[in-house]
Each structure stands twice: as C-alpha cells, then as structure tokens.
Design a protein around this motif. Structure first.
Motif, PDB file in Angstrom:
ATOM      1  N   GLN A 175      37.127  69.137  62.717  1.00 49.12           N
ATOM      2  CA  GLN A 175      36.517  69.375  64.031  1.00 49.12           C
ATOM      3  C   GLN A 175      35.338  70.354  63.954  1.00 49.12           C
ATOM      4  OE1 GLN A 175      37.631  67.504  66.501  1.00 49.12           O
ATOM      5  NE2 GLN A 175      39.184  66.679  65.118  1.00 49.12           N
ATOM      6  N   SER A 176      34.853  70.618  62.786  1.00 49.45           N
ATOM      7  CA  SER A 176      33.815  71.622  62.602  1.00 49.45           C
ATOM      8  C   SER A 176      32.488  71.198  63.213  1.00 49.45           C
ATOM      9  CB  SER A 176      33.611  71.888  61.106  1.00 49.45           C
ATOM     10  OG  SER A 176      32.511  72.748  60.898  1.00 49.45           O
ATOM     11  N   GLY A 177      31.753  72.180  63.727  1.00 48.53           N
ATOM     12  CA  GLY A 177      30.400  71.926  64.205  1.00 48.53           C
ATOM     13  C   GLY A 177      29.467  71.552  63.061  1.00 48.53           C
ATOM     14  N   TYR A 178      29.878  71.891  61.833  1.00 45.40           N
ATOM     15  CA  TYR A 178      29.098  71.503  60.657  1.00 45.40           C
ATOM     16  C   TYR A 178      29.294  70.027  60.296  1.00 45.40           C
ATOM     17  CZ  TYR A 178      28.280  76.444  59.418  1.00 45.40           C
ATOM     18  OH  TYR A 178      27.886  77.745  59.401  1.00 45.40           O
ATOM     19  N   GLY A 179      30.242  69.363  60.961  1.00 46.77           N
ATOM     20  CA  GLY A 179      30.647  68.014  60.562  1.00 46.77           C
ATOM     21  C   GLY A 179      29.506  67.037  60.341  1.00 46.77           C
ATOM     22  N   PRO A 180      28.622  66.804  61.341  1.00 45.17           N
ATOM     23  CA  PRO A 180      27.531  65.842  61.143  1.00 45.17           C
ATOM     24  C   PRO A 180      26.618  66.213  59.970  1.00 45.17           C
ATOM     25  CG  PRO A 180      27.812  66.321  63.475  1.00 45.17           C
ATOM     26  CD  PRO A 180      28.675  67.293  62.736  1.00 45.17           C
ATOM     27  N   SER A 181      26.287  67.504  59.844  1.00 49.73           N
ATOM     28  CA  SER A 181      25.430  67.927  58.729  1.00 49.73           C
ATOM     29  C   SER A 181      26.136  67.715  57.400  1.00 49.73           C
ATOM     30  CB  SER A 181      25.052  69.408  58.893  1.00 49.73           C
ATOM     31  OG  SER A 181      24.301  69.608  60.071  1.00 49.73           O
ATOM     32  N   ALA A 182      27.467  68.013  57.349  1.00 47.32           N
ATOM     33  CA  ALA A 182      28.233  67.822  56.118  1.00 47.32           C
ATOM     34  C   ALA A 182      28.243  66.350  55.727  1.00 47.32           C
ATOM     35  CB  ALA A 182      29.659  68.338  56.304  1.00 47.32           C
ATOM     36  N   LEU A 206      28.310  59.704  60.715  1.00 46.48           N
ATOM     37  CA  LEU A 206      27.452  60.692  61.358  1.00 46.48           C
ATOM     38  C   LEU A 206      26.872  60.113  62.653  1.00 46.48           C
ATOM     39  CD1 LEU A 206      24.670  62.803  59.599  1.00 46.48           C
ATOM     40  CD2 LEU A 206      24.305  61.782  61.823  1.00 46.48           C
ATOM     41  N   LEU A 207      26.330  58.858  62.593  1.00 51.13           N
ATOM     42  CA  LEU A 207      25.716  58.239  63.768  1.00 51.13           C
ATOM     43  C   LEU A 207      26.740  58.005  64.871  1.00 51.13           C
ATOM     44  CD1 LEU A 207      23.400  55.639  61.973  1.00 51.13           C
ATOM     45  CD2 LEU A 207      22.703  57.748  63.132  1.00 51.13           C
ATOM     46  N   ALA A 208      27.974  57.721  64.496  1.00 50.05           N
ATOM     47  CA  ALA A 208      29.018  57.490  65.490  1.00 50.05           C
ATOM     48  C   ALA A 208      29.431  58.807  66.167  1.00 50.05           C
ATOM     49  CB  ALA A 208      30.220  56.838  64.834  1.00 50.05           C
ATOM     50  N   GLN A 209      29.528  59.860  65.396  1.00 47.52           N
ATOM     51  CA  GLN A 209      29.947  61.157  65.940  1.00 47.52           C
ATOM     52  C   GLN A 209      28.847  61.840  66.758  1.00 47.52           C
ATOM     53  OE1 GLN A 209      31.504  63.870  62.987  1.00 47.52           O
ATOM     54  NE2 GLN A 209      32.841  62.319  62.066  1.00 47.52           N
ATOM     55  N   ALA A 210      27.616  61.763  66.266  1.00 46.73           N
ATOM     56  CA  ALA A 210      26.527  62.518  66.910  1.00 46.73           C
ATOM     57  C   ALA A 210      25.229  61.720  66.827  1.00 46.73           C
ATOM     58  CB  ALA A 210      26.361  63.876  66.245  1.00 46.73           C
ATOM     59  N   PRO A 211      25.084  60.679  67.674  1.00 48.11           N
ATOM     60  CA  PRO A 211      23.871  59.848  67.619  1.00 48.11           C
ATOM     61  C   PRO A 211      22.600  60.610  67.975  1.00 48.11           C
ATOM     62  CG  PRO A 211      25.219  59.298  69.531  1.00 48.11           C
ATOM     63  CD  PRO A 211      26.038  60.199  68.687  1.00 48.11           C
ATOM     64  N   ASP A 212      22.752  61.751  68.686  1.00 43.77           N
ATOM     65  CA  ASP A 212      21.588  62.544  69.053  1.00 43.77           C
ATOM     66  C   ASP A 212      21.341  63.705  68.087  1.00 43.77           C
ATOM     67  OD1 ASP A 212      23.899  63.871  69.722  1.00 43.77           O
ATOM     68  OD2 ASP A 212      23.100  64.757  71.569  1.00 43.77           O
ATOM     69  N   HIS A 213      22.034  63.716  66.960  1.00 44.27           N
ATOM     70  CA  HIS A 213      21.892  64.796  65.984  1.00 44.27           C
ATOM     71  C   HIS A 213      20.507  64.738  65.349  1.00 44.27           C
ATOM     72  CE1 HIS A 213      22.725  67.201  62.317  1.00 44.27           C
ATOM     73  NE2 HIS A 213      23.655  67.772  63.064  1.00 44.27           N
ATOM     74  N   ALA A 214      19.992  65.896  64.951  1.00 36.84           N
ATOM     75  CA  ALA A 214      18.661  65.966  64.355  1.00 36.84           C
ATOM     76  C   ALA A 214      18.567  65.145  63.079  1.00 36.84           C
ATOM     77  CB  ALA A 214      18.320  67.428  64.060  1.00 36.84           C
ATOM     78  N   ARG A 215      19.711  64.967  62.380  1.00 34.85           N
ATOM     79  CA  ARG A 215      19.708  64.210  61.131  1.00 34.85           C
ATOM     80  C   ARG A 215      19.983  62.716  61.344  1.00 34.85           C
ATOM     81  NH1 ARG A 215      17.484  67.234  56.969  1.00 34.85           N
ATOM     82  NH2 ARG A 215      18.302  69.376  57.046  1.00 34.85           N
ATOM     83  N   ALA A 216      20.220  62.295  62.578  1.00 36.12           N
ATOM     84  CA  ALA A 216      20.597  60.902  62.837  1.00 36.12           C
ATOM     85  C   ALA A 216      19.508  59.901  62.404  1.00 36.12           C
ATOM     86  CB  ALA A 216      20.936  60.724  64.319  1.00 36.12           C
ATOM     87  N   PRO A 217      18.213  60.110  62.749  1.00 34.77           N
ATOM     88  CA  PRO A 217      17.188  59.150  62.303  1.00 34.77           C
ATOM     89  C   PRO A 217      17.124  59.030  60.779  1.00 34.77           C
ATOM     90  CG  PRO A 217      16.325  60.557  64.031  1.00 34.77           C
ATOM     91  CD  PRO A 217      17.634  61.155  63.614  1.00 34.77           C
TER      92      PRO A 217
END
Length: 264
Positions: A175-182, A206-217
């Motif tokens: 559940q970490s906030g680092y999850g998408p970056s990890a 990553l795209l499923a968890q945080a589609p608006d994440h800075a690393r998503a594109p």
C-alpha cells in the motif's frame, strides 16, 4: 576564651575565696583563745565548742565546695562530649545530604537521557512526508530507506540486484505511496535484463493503479518497446496509438508518434 575555660577559672576563684575565709576564721579563733583567760571556765568551754563548730562548719563547706567543683567538672566534660558527638552527627548528616543531592541529580540526568532515547527511537518509526515523481505522501522511515536503497542499486547499473530489491519492496509495502514509482523502476530493471513479459506486466500494473502518475506515459511507451523487442508489432502499434490519445501533451506521446512512422 571558651566557655569551659571560663567556668574552670571561676571555680578556682571560688575555692581561693573559701580558703581565705577559713584563714580569717582561724585567726579569730586565735584571738579568742588569747583572751580565754579573761573569762571563767564555762565561758571558755563554750567559746571552744563554738570555735570547733565553726571549724567543722568551715571544713564541711570546703568539702561540699570540692564536691560541687568535681561534679561541675564532670558535667562540663559530659557536655563537651555531647557537643562533640552532635558535631560528628551533624557532619555525617551533611555528608549524607550532599550524597543524596548527587544521587538525585544523577537520577534526573538518567531520566532525561532515557526520555531523549525514547524520543529518538519514536522518531525513527514516525512517518514523514515525502515527495516522489510529483506526488506527496507519508512514509515510514524504513519504507523510505528501502525504496532509496533499491533505486541506488538501479542507478549503479546492477539491474539484476535492482530487480530483486524492487520485487521485495513491492511485496513488503503493497500500500506504499512509492508503489507506482517502484513498479516503474522494477519494469525498467526487467527490461534491462530482457525479461520483457514481466516488465510489461509491471508497467501495466502501474497504469492500472495510477493512470495519472507522472511516470504513466513513460510506462506506456516502455510497454510498446517491450512488445517491439518481442516482435509483436501489432500490439506495439496499438499501445503507441493509445498512448498518443491518453497523454497527448507528454514527451512520451511525441516519441510514440515518431515510432509509429517507423513501425511496419
């Protein structure tokens, strides 16, 4: 001069005065005896008896005075002994009070050290606010330490070790906030080791968890790169087209357009 010396001097003066009184009495007796012939026998006997009585009285007074002096000396000695004992007790109590004050001071210092140690340990486990890839969230000190350690391994170019480190991180902190970056760096480590299928799976997570994440594109572009490496041009084209539609203003979208023109 001490009180004891003054008292002894007074006793000596009193005794001297008694001695002079006895001499005066004896002189009187002598005078009386010299004139005894002037009186008859009865008067002489009476005078002698009176003289004896005075002598005995004087002796008794001297004896009592000596006894009183001796008793007073003993009392003074006892008093001096009591004073010395009280001084010793006072010195002992003063020493005990000083030791007690030192013990209290040492106890207070230890309590302060213990309290400081508890605060330091609590701070080691207290969540702190962090910012990664444009996102702010709170993380435990251990969580932050483990993520930064895994990223440091990746940046050294040890991609197999980095892959292991990020896999462990994702499992340990689901559940970490680092999850998408990890997941992003895990996918890149797998891409570097040519584990393309696992890389695609983690980029999609990553795209499923945080589609608006800075690393998503960049994750979407990396999926297309993995598909190209797997010779799946059809899937790669579809991924690139979806990337351009989902993130049209991103640098990854511009790169996707360039690759679409070269993709057969």
């Amino acid at each position: 001069m001490s009180s004891l010396s003054l008292t002894v001097k007074r006793f000596s003066l009193s005794r001297a005065r008694l001695g002079r009184a006895a001499l005066v009495s004896l002189a009187c007796l002598w005078l009386s005896a010299a004139h005894a012939g002037l009186f008859d026998d009865d008067e002489a006997r009476k005078a002698i008896l009176d003289l004896r009585q005075r002598v005995e009285s004087t002796r008794e007074d001297l004896r009592k005075s000596n006894d009183d002096n001796a008793q007073m000396r003993r009392s003074l000695v006892d008093l001096q002994s009591q004073i010395e004992s009280l001084r010793a007790d006072l010195a002992k109590m003063t020493g005990q009070n000083e030791q007690l004050a030192r013990d209290v001071s040492e106890l207070q210092r230890r309590q302060k050290d213990i309290a400081q140690g508890v605060d330091d340990r609590l701070r080691k486990f207290e969540p702190t606010k962090v910012a990664v890839d444009g996102r702010e969230f709170t993380a435990d000190p251990a969580e932050k330490r483990d993520f930064e350690a895994a990223l440091a391994v990746f940046r050294k170019g040890d991609f197999p070790a980095a892959q292991t480190a990020f896999v462990d991180f994702v499992k340990r902190y689901p559940q970490s906030g680092y999850g998408p970056s990890a997941l992003f760096w895990l996918g890149n480590a797998q891409y570097a080791t040519r584990d393309y299928k696992e890389a695609i799976a983690n980029f999609r997570s990553l795209l499923a968890q945080a589609p608006d994440h800075a690393r998503a594109p960049d994750a979407a572009l990396s999926i297309a790169n993995c598909q190209i490496e797997l010779k799946d041009s059809r899937s790669a084209r579809k991924t690139l087209e979806d990337l351009v539609k989902a993130y049209p203003q991103s640098e990854a979208a511009q790169a996707a357009k360039d690759r679409l023109t070269r993709l057969k």
